[in-house]
Design an enzyme around this catalytic site. Structure first.
Site, PDB file in Angstrom:
ATOM      1  N   ARG A  17       0.821  -1.213   0.000  1.00 16.83           N
ATOM      2  CA  ARG A  17       0.000   0.000   0.000  1.00 16.83           C
ATOM      3  C   ARG A  17       0.856   1.266   0.000  1.00 16.83           C
ATOM      4  O   ARG A  17       0.382   2.360  -0.248  1.00 16.83           O
ATOM      5  CB  ARG A  17      -0.927   0.006   1.231  1.00 16.83           C
ATOM      6  CG  ARG A  17      -2.042  -1.025   1.149  1.00 16.83           C
ATOM      7  CD  ARG A  17      -2.756  -1.198   2.477  1.00 16.83           C
ATOM      8  NE  ARG A  17      -2.000  -2.021   3.417  1.00 16.83           N
ATOM      9  CZ  ARG A  17      -2.376  -2.263   4.680  1.00 16.83           C
ATOM     10  NH1 ARG A  17      -3.484  -1.708   5.157  1.00 16.83           N
ATOM     11  NH2 ARG A  17      -1.650  -3.027   5.470  1.00 16.83           N
ATOM     12  N   LYS A  24       9.559  -1.192   2.495  1.00 23.79           N
ATOM     13  CA  LYS A  24       8.792  -0.367   3.435  1.00 23.79           C
ATOM     14  C   LYS A  24       9.590   0.033   4.685  1.00 23.79           C
ATOM     15  O   LYS A  24       9.547   1.191   5.092  1.00 23.79           O
ATOM     16  CB  LYS A  24       7.510  -1.098   3.810  1.00 23.79           C
ATOM     17  CG  LYS A  24       6.642  -0.358   4.815  1.00 23.79           C
ATOM     18  CD  LYS A  24       5.293  -1.039   4.973  1.00 23.79           C
ATOM     19  CE  LYS A  24       4.561  -0.510   6.187  1.00 23.79           C
ATOM     20  NZ  LYS A  24       3.235  -1.107   6.352  1.00 23.79           N
ATOM     21  N   GLY A  89       1.795 -13.424   7.068  1.00 24.05           N
ATOM     22  CA  GLY A  89       1.097 -12.779   8.175  1.00 24.05           C
ATOM     23  C   GLY A  89       1.983 -12.529   9.393  1.00 24.05           C
ATOM     24  O   GLY A  89       3.090 -13.058   9.510  1.00 24.05           O
ATOM     25  N   THR A  90       1.457 -11.687  10.291  1.00 24.89           N
ATOM     26  CA  THR A  90       2.239 -11.266  11.463  1.00 24.89           C
ATOM     27  C   THR A  90       2.530 -12.432  12.418  1.00 24.89           C
ATOM     28  O   THR A  90       3.585 -12.472  13.056  1.00 24.89           O
ATOM     29  CB  THR A  90       1.493 -10.150  12.223  1.00 24.89           C
ATOM     30  OG1 THR A  90       0.119 -10.532  12.387  1.00 24.89           O
ATOM     31  CG2 THR A  90       1.548  -8.835  11.486  1.00 24.89           C
ATOM     32  N   TYR A 396      38.649  25.279 -14.491  1.00 20.62           N
ATOM     33  CA  TYR A 396      38.457  24.070 -15.286  1.00 20.62           C
ATOM     34  C   TYR A 396      38.949  24.309 -16.701  1.00 20.62           C
ATOM     35  O   TYR A 396      38.563  25.286 -17.354  1.00 20.62           O
ATOM     36  CB  TYR A 396      36.947  23.758 -15.276  1.00 20.62           C
ATOM     37  CG  TYR A 396      36.565  22.460 -15.924  1.00 20.62           C
ATOM     38  CD1 TYR A 396      37.225  21.282 -15.607  1.00 20.62           C
ATOM     39  CD2 TYR A 396      35.527  22.404 -16.855  1.00 20.62           C
ATOM     40  CE1 TYR A 396      36.850  20.077 -16.197  1.00 20.62           C
ATOM     41  CE2 TYR A 396      35.141  21.208 -17.441  1.00 20.62           C
ATOM     42  CZ  TYR A 396      35.815  20.045 -17.113  1.00 20.62           C
ATOM     43  OH  TYR A 396      35.438  18.859 -17.685  1.00 20.62           O
ATOM     44  N   SER A 414      37.172  44.411  -8.899  1.00 25.25           N
ATOM     45  CA  SER A 414      35.957  43.822  -9.486  1.00 25.25           C
ATOM     46  C   SER A 414      36.207  43.333 -10.909  1.00 25.25           C
ATOM     47  O   SER A 414      37.131  43.801 -11.587  1.00 25.25           O
ATOM     48  CB  SER A 414      34.851  44.866  -9.514  1.00 25.25           C
ATOM     49  OG  SER A 414      34.504  45.185  -8.193  1.00 25.25           O
ATOM     50  N   ARG A 449      44.462  44.497 -18.489  1.00 21.18           N
ATOM     51  CA  ARG A 449      43.283  44.841 -19.281  1.00 21.18           C
ATOM     52  C   ARG A 449      43.729  45.787 -20.383  1.00 21.18           C
ATOM     53  O   ARG A 449      44.785  46.428 -20.270  1.00 21.18           O
ATOM     54  CB  ARG A 449      42.200  45.476 -18.400  1.00 21.18           C
ATOM     55  CG  ARG A 449      42.574  46.807 -17.812  1.00 21.18           C
ATOM     56  CD  ARG A 449      41.485  47.348 -16.892  1.00 21.18           C
ATOM     57  NE  ARG A 449      41.801  48.699 -16.452  1.00 21.18           N
ATOM     58  CZ  ARG A 449      41.772  49.115 -15.175  1.00 21.18           C
ATOM     59  NH1 ARG A 449      41.465  48.263 -14.217  1.00 21.18           N
ATOM     60  NH2 ARG A 449      42.044  50.366 -14.873  1.00 21.18           N
TER      61      ARG A 449
HETATM   62  C1  UD1 Z   1      -1.698  -5.147  12.154  1.00 19.15           C
HETATM   63  C2  UD1 Z   1      -2.596  -5.945  13.131  1.00 19.15           C
HETATM   64  C3  UD1 Z   1      -3.774  -5.097  13.531  1.00 19.15           C
HETATM   65  C4  UD1 Z   1      -3.299  -3.776  14.141  1.00 19.15           C
HETATM   66  C5  UD1 Z   1      -2.328  -3.056  13.199  1.00 19.15           C
HETATM   67  C6  UD1 Z   1      -1.690  -1.894  13.919  1.00 19.15           C
HETATM   68  C7  UD1 Z   1      -2.384  -8.303  12.578  1.00 19.15           C
HETATM   69  C8  UD1 Z   1      -3.037  -9.454  11.923  1.00 19.15           C
HETATM   70  N1  UD1 Z   1      -3.044  -7.134  12.493  1.00 19.15           N
HETATM   71  O1  UD1 Z   1      -2.465  -4.915  10.991  1.00 19.15           O
HETATM   72  O2  UD1 Z   1      -4.575  -5.782  14.467  1.00 19.15           O
HETATM   73  O3  UD1 Z   1      -4.405  -2.959  14.423  1.00 19.15           O
HETATM   74  O4  UD1 Z   1      -1.271  -3.934  12.780  1.00 19.15           O
HETATM   75  O5  UD1 Z   1      -0.933  -1.075  13.076  1.00 19.15           O
HETATM   76  O6  UD1 Z   1      -1.351  -8.458  13.165  1.00 19.15           O
HETATM   77  N2  UD1 Z   1       4.678  -8.243   8.694  1.00 19.15           N
HETATM   78  C9  UD1 Z   1       5.617  -9.230   8.542  1.00 19.15           C
HETATM   79  N3  UD1 Z   1       5.273 -10.359   7.846  1.00 19.15           N
HETATM   80  C10 UD1 Z   1       4.051 -10.542   7.313  1.00 19.15           C
HETATM   81  C11 UD1 Z   1       3.084  -9.529   7.479  1.00 19.15           C
HETATM   82  C12 UD1 Z   1       3.411  -8.385   8.170  1.00 19.15           C
HETATM   83  O7  UD1 Z   1       6.741  -9.105   9.016  1.00 19.15           O
HETATM   84  O8  UD1 Z   1       3.823 -11.619   6.716  1.00 19.15           O
HETATM   85  C13 UD1 Z   1       5.048  -6.996   9.390  1.00 19.15           C
HETATM   86  C14 UD1 Z   1       4.953  -5.797   8.480  1.00 19.15           C
HETATM   87  O9  UD1 Z   1       6.192  -5.569   7.838  1.00 19.15           O
HETATM   88  C15 UD1 Z   1       4.554  -4.677   9.435  1.00 19.15           C
HETATM   89  C16 UD1 Z   1       3.832  -5.393  10.564  1.00 19.15           C
HETATM   90  O10 UD1 Z   1       4.155  -6.758  10.437  1.00 19.15           O
HETATM   91  O11 UD1 Z   1       5.673  -4.019   9.953  1.00 19.15           O
HETATM   92  C17 UD1 Z   1       2.336  -5.189  10.503  1.00 19.15           C
HETATM   93  O12 UD1 Z   1       1.837  -5.710   9.267  1.00 19.15           O
HETATM   94  P1  UD1 Z   1       0.694  -4.996   8.459  1.00 19.15           P
HETATM   95  O13 UD1 Z   1       0.432  -5.786   7.235  1.00 19.15           O
HETATM   96  O14 UD1 Z   1       0.993  -3.565   8.298  1.00 19.15           O
HETATM   97  O15 UD1 Z   1      -0.513  -5.203   9.466  1.00 19.15           O
HETATM   98  P2  UD1 Z   1      -1.824  -4.347   9.593  1.00 19.15           P
HETATM   99  O16 UD1 Z   1      -2.770  -4.725   8.502  1.00 19.15           O
HETATM  100  O17 UD1 Z   1      -1.499  -2.924   9.723  1.00 19.15           O
HETATM  101 CA    CA Z   2       0.368  -1.737   9.500  1.00 19.49          CA
END
Ligand code: UD1
Ligand code: CA
Length: 469
Positions: A17, A24, A89-90, A396, A414, A449
């Site tokens: 995004r 990022k 995912g996180t 130069y 000057s 000059r």
């Molecule tokens: C996440 C939370 C959400 C919270 C928000 C706060 C989850 C599922 N959701 O959502 O509840 O309100 O943050 O800002 O956790 N990342 C990884 N690997 C991945 C995915 C993400 O390392 O596979 C890292 C990203 O680089 C980022 C962070 O985790 O720094 C958060 O990921 P992002 O996708 O921004 O989560 P949000 O949708 O913002």
């Molecule tokens: Ca985020």
């Protein structure tokens, strides 16, 4: 009682995004990178609370770039990396950390989890969670906040049996209306979170593992509701990046003001994070101060000045619309308006560099003056020497740059050019309009000059009468 803490910064996501930015965590933010901010806050927290801690960064997308940047910028002993092979995912990101650190992870009592994209956190926010985790029976704590626009955040669903977090995508209408949201900052007992991660199930069409699912009703994970919504802004798009930068800038201005810097219209100044400004200095509107710039005490930086990676000594005045780039300026110097100091310019104390003057890779010694419309490149100008208007070093030859040296207490008239390489001694006098191609010994005079011819009465031959023509 003190507990040891391993901080894990999640930085493996793609950040799609944040259009136009490759990696990022390395998005530019007030002269630093996005990831520098959570990292800095963790380091601050460790220091201020004397915590035995270390940091792990989970990388994925563009991992080599992120690791290279961190290795260059921070002492390596404290920080290691864990690779998340696929952005699942996180929850999967935190799991990647545990898998890469099978032994050391369990050596820490607590595991602090931060997202690389929340740059406005403070050490105080972390401390609040830490204090909660010292309480008996608590398995973890997370920071929450209330926002009028909860879109995109995980909603905090409180019930009698505890709390759970529902992500935007999975939320029903009622859950979406909840305004209390998850900040993405958590502190867990290490054995609690390690165990819970093993039970995570993939969700949605992408099969993502949500870290938020480690918290289920019945667990003793405490929400700490913060009243300062701003601290938790997540940077997911360019608008949020800009919003975060504005807030960081505000904090920077406050910090400088507290140290005795006065601003005229501070909300128009752009001052990067590492810039230092001394007490009693005044910053006028629309000034841009970049990089490692350091401004001394009692300076005046007038409107529209742009200063990058430069040192400016005490009592110096940089007048409007001057541009300084990697320049070193000593004390009580006057610069501009409209002066251009290019890299490796050194202006010693009491120097004057006036309007429309460009200086490059040159040293102007104490008290020397180049006041109007001149170019000084690859040169040295001695103490107290005065350079008149419209002076040019012809440095130069089309292939190479050459050096011009002008001694002290000299006077250069000057509209003079000096064809480098050339050396002018001390106490020399160069007549106006000269093109100097030969060196001059100290105490000498030069004029180069064409001689003037004056013919009386001849003007009428040249003056055209407009009515006749
Ligand atoms: C996440 C939370 C959400 C919270 C928000 C706060 C989850 C599922 N959701 O959502 O509840 O309100 O943050 O800002 O956790 N990342 C990884 N690997 C991945 C995915 C993400 O390392 O596979 C890292 C990203 O680089 C980022 C962070 O985790 O720094 C958060 O990921 P992002 O996708 O921004 O989560 P949000 O949708 O913002
Ligand atoms: Ca985020």
């Amino acid at each position: 009682m003190k507990l040891s803490v391993r901080a894990v910064i999640l930085a493996g996501g793609k950040g799609s995004r944040l259009v136009g930015i490759d990696a990022k965590p390395l998005a530019p933010l007030l002269g630093k990178k996005l990831i520098d901010y959570p990292l800095g806050q963790v380091l601050d927290f460790f220091k201020s609370e004397s915590i035995d801690g270390s940091i792990s960064i989970v990388t994925g997308h563009k991992n080599e770039d992120v690791e290279e940047y961190i290795k260059e910028s921070y002492p390596s002993a404290l920080i290691n990396f864990a690779l998340q092979k696929k952005a699942l995912g996180t929850g999967d990101a935190l799991n990647s950390y545990f898998l890469s650190n099978p032994e050391s992870a369990s050596e820490y009592d607590l595991t602090l989890v931060l997202c690389a994209d929340t740059p406005l956190l403070t050490a105080k926010n972390i401390k609040a969670l830490y204090e909660k985790c010292l309480e008996d029976g608590v398995e973890g704590a997370l920071a929450t906040f209330v926002t009028s626009n909860p879109f995109g955040y995980g909603r905090i669903i409180r019930s009698e049996s505890g709390l759970s977090i529902v992500e935007e995508k999975e939320a029903d209408e009622f859950q979406r209306s909840v305004k209390e949201v998850n900040s993405g900052l958590y502190l867990f007992k290490t054995n609690f979170v390690a165990k819970k991660l093993k039970g995570l199930k993939p969700k949605g069409d992408k099969g993502e593992y949500y870290l938020t699912d480690v918290i289920e009703s019945g667990d003793i994970v405490k929400p700490i509701l913060s009243s300062d919504e701003k601290c938790f802004l997540g940077v997911n798009n360019l608008e949020q990046l800009e919003e975060a930068e504005k807030e960081l800038l505000k904090r920077k201005v406050c910090e400088l003001r507290d140290r005795g810097v006065r601003f005229l219209m501070s909300d128009t100044a752009y001052i990067e994070n590492d810039v230092v400004i001394g007490e009693g200095s005044v910053i006028h509107p629309n000034t841009l101060l970049f990089g490692k710039t350091s401004i001394g005490k009692g300076c005046i930086i007038e409107a529209g000045a742009v200063i990058r990676d430069s040192l400016v000594g005490d009592g110096t005045v940089v007048k409007s619309y001057s541009y300084l780039d990697e320049a070193t300026v000593f004390q009580e110097v006057k610069i501009g308006p409209f002066a251009h100091l290019r890299p490796k310019t050194v202006a010693k104390s009491f120097v004057k560099i006036g309007n429309f003057v460009e200086i490059k890779k040159s040293t102007l010694f104490e008290g020397s003056k180049v006041s109007h419309l001149s170019y000084v490149g690859d040169a040295e100008v001695g103490e107290r020497t005065n350079i008149g208007c419209g002076f040019i070093t012809c440095n130069y030859d089309g292939a190479k740059k050459h050096f011009t040296k002008i001694g002290k207490d000299s006077f250069v008239g000057s509209d003079t050019q000096m064809i480098a390489p050339v050396e002018i001694g001390d106490r020399c006098f160069v007549a106006s309009g000269s093109t100097i191609g030969q060196s001059m010994p100290s105490d000498s005079f030069a004029i180069a000059r064409a001689r003037q011819i004056t013919k009386e009465g001849l003007a009428k031959k040249f003056i055209k009468n407009k009515e006749e023509s």
